[in-house]
Motif scaffolding. Structure first.
Motif, PDB file in Angstrom:
ATOM      1  N   LYS A  32       0.833  -1.207   0.000  1.00  0.00           N
ATOM      2  CA  LYS A  32       0.000   0.000   0.000  1.00  0.00           C
ATOM      3  C   LYS A  32       0.864   1.252   0.000  1.00  0.00           C
ATOM      4  CE  LYS A  32      -3.529   2.433   2.692  1.00  0.00           C
ATOM      5  NZ  LYS A  32      -4.365   2.405   3.927  1.00  0.00           N
ATOM      6  N   GLU A  33       1.892   1.269   0.846  1.00  0.00           N
ATOM      7  CA  GLU A  33       2.797   2.419   0.921  1.00  0.00           C
ATOM      8  C   GLU A  33       3.523   2.623  -0.405  1.00  0.00           C
ATOM      9  OE1 GLU A  33       5.441   2.073   4.240  1.00  0.00           O
ATOM     10  OE2 GLU A  33       3.802   1.711   5.653  1.00  0.00           O
ATOM     11  N   TYR A  61       6.944   9.793   0.504  1.00  0.00           N
ATOM     12  CA  TYR A  61       5.719   9.534   1.267  1.00  0.00           C
ATOM     13  C   TYR A  61       6.116   9.041   2.646  1.00  0.00           C
ATOM     14  CZ  TYR A  61       1.610   7.134   3.078  1.00  0.00           C
ATOM     15  OH  TYR A  61       0.582   6.717   3.891  1.00  0.00           O
ATOM     16  N   LYS A  63       4.558   7.641   6.232  1.00  0.00           N
ATOM     17  CA  LYS A  63       3.317   7.092   6.768  1.00  0.00           C
ATOM     18  C   LYS A  63       2.910   7.693   8.113  1.00  0.00           C
ATOM     19  CE  LYS A  63       5.433   3.051   8.999  1.00  0.00           C
ATOM     20  NZ  LYS A  63       5.429   1.575   9.052  1.00  0.00           N
ATOM     21  N   GLU A  65       1.252  10.174  10.726  1.00  0.00           N
ATOM     22  CA  GLU A  65      -0.057  10.829  10.623  1.00  0.00           C
ATOM     23  C   GLU A  65       0.036  12.324  10.393  1.00  0.00           C
ATOM     24  OE1 GLU A  65      -3.421   9.849  10.519  1.00  0.00           O
ATOM     25  OE2 GLU A  65      -2.258   8.123   9.894  1.00  0.00           O
ATOM     26  N   ASN A  85       1.212  11.003   5.711  1.00  0.00           N
ATOM     27  CA  ASN A  85      -0.088  10.347   5.602  1.00  0.00           C
ATOM     28  C   ASN A  85      -1.195  11.212   6.192  1.00  0.00           C
ATOM     29  OD1 ASN A  85      -1.683   7.883   4.950  1.00  0.00           O
ATOM     30  ND2 ASN A  85      -2.089   7.936   7.147  1.00  0.00           N
ATOM     31  N   TYR A  88      -1.931  13.177   3.181  1.00  0.00           N
ATOM     32  CA  TYR A  88      -2.402  12.361   2.062  1.00  0.00           C
ATOM     33  C   TYR A  88      -3.838  11.897   2.258  1.00  0.00           C
ATOM     34  CZ  TYR A  88      -2.759   8.524  -1.270  1.00  0.00           C
ATOM     35  OH  TYR A  88      -3.191   7.698  -2.276  1.00  0.00           O
ATOM     36  N   LYS A  89      -4.218  11.571   3.487  1.00  0.00           N
ATOM     37  CA  LYS A  89      -5.554  11.032   3.732  1.00  0.00           C
ATOM     38  C   LYS A  89      -6.659  12.047   3.444  1.00  0.00           C
ATOM     39  CE  LYS A  89      -5.688  12.014   8.728  1.00  0.00           C
ATOM     40  NZ  LYS A  89      -5.689  11.395  10.079  1.00  0.00           N
ATOM     41  N   TYR A  90      -6.283  13.322   3.292  1.00  0.00           N
ATOM     42  CA  TYR A  90      -7.278  14.349   2.966  1.00  0.00           C
ATOM     43  C   TYR A  90      -7.450  14.543   1.458  1.00  0.00           C
ATOM     44  CZ  TYR A  90      -7.709  15.897   7.806  1.00  0.00           C
ATOM     45  OH  TYR A  90      -7.973  15.959   9.156  1.00  0.00           O
ATOM     46  N   ASP A  92      -8.545  13.467  -2.270  1.00  0.00           N
ATOM     47  CA  ASP A  92      -9.537  12.600  -2.909  1.00  0.00           C
ATOM     48  C   ASP A  92      -9.326  12.477  -4.416  1.00  0.00           C
ATOM     49  OD1 ASP A  92     -11.099  12.058  -0.532  1.00  0.00           O
ATOM     50  OD2 ASP A  92     -11.790  14.121  -0.653  1.00  0.00           O
TER      51      ASP A  92
END
Length: 235
Positions: A32-33, A61, A63, A65, A85, A88-90, A92
């Motif tokens: 995934k990473e 990248y 990982k 938070e 991350n 990144y999680k924001y 879309d």
């Protein structure tokens, strides 16, 4: 004796299963990473090539938070663009990833220019963060368009990730509402195509921007209708 042997065998099987399960999880996490890293590399390199940026930039990248609190932005001195991350999680869409990367590419590129191998420019950026925040936003829009990304992704990304402060005169950051208004004005004047053919119109974060920027957009509309040359005082 048989019971002891059976218990030992069961314990061995349990341990083996646990190790196997842990290895499977680790492999999935690594895969995934790597997928995220490849995406960031691809988008970042596309921006560099499309804008003919001759400087070395490495995309990383992480990982973690969130970005650790630093006294200054190491992007300027390390010349790495790190996407945590927690950021990144924001995102879309590729547009929003490109928005983040483009802004940091602006700063990295600036650190290569000028005296002392760009060290003086790096100090200037850190000394005038509000000024260069706006410069980076505008240049990021240009870079995104040149690379084939929709600059409205910068608006949705900032709308999601940057909270609104009460005041900006005691902060080294501009009010998010001002930043968004200036970016929107820049797109209206230079890249109106993206608003005429607005693929973000039904995006909930873009809708939220429209809702919260009504007064600033009203001032822009009046500014355009009157042909005023004065700088708009966004709130």
């Amino acid at each position: 004796m048989k019971k002891i042997i059976i218990i030992v065998l069961l314990m061995m099987l349990t341990c083996t299963s646990s190790v196997f399960a842990e290895e499977t999880v680790n492999e999935e996490e690594i895969a995934k990473e790597q997928t995220i890293q490849n995406k960031i590399n691809s988008i970042g390199t596309r921006i560099l090539n499309a804008n003919k940026i001759p400087n070395r930039v490495v995309f990383v990248y992480n990982k973690a938070e969130k970005k650790s609190k630093l006294k200054y932005d190491k992007t300027l001195t390390s010349r790495n663009v790190v996407m945590y991350n927690g950021t990144y999680k924001y995102t879309d869409s590729d547009d929003e990833i490109a928005a983040f990367l483009a802004r940091d590419i602006v700063l990295v590129s600036k650190s290569y220019d000028g005296e002392f191998s760009g060290e003086l420019n790096s100090i200037q950026i850190m000394a005038s963060p509000k000024k260069y925040e706006i410069i980076a936003d505008k240049l990021a829009v240009d870079m995104m368009v040149n690379a084939g990304y929709n600059p409205l992704g910068l608006i949705t990304f900032i709308n999601k990730t940057c909270p609104q402060r009460r005041f900006d005169f005691v902060s080294n950051k501009n009010l998010t509402s001002k930043r968004l208004a200036i970016i929107y004005e820049y797109i209206v004047k230079k890249y109106p195509y993206f608003l005429v053919n607005n693929t973000y119109l039904n995006n909930e974060y873009y809708q939220n921007f429209l809702l919260t920027s009504q007064e600033n957009r009203r001032m822009l509309k009046k500014h355009l209708e009157t042909g005023s040359k004065e700088k708009i005082k966004y709130e």
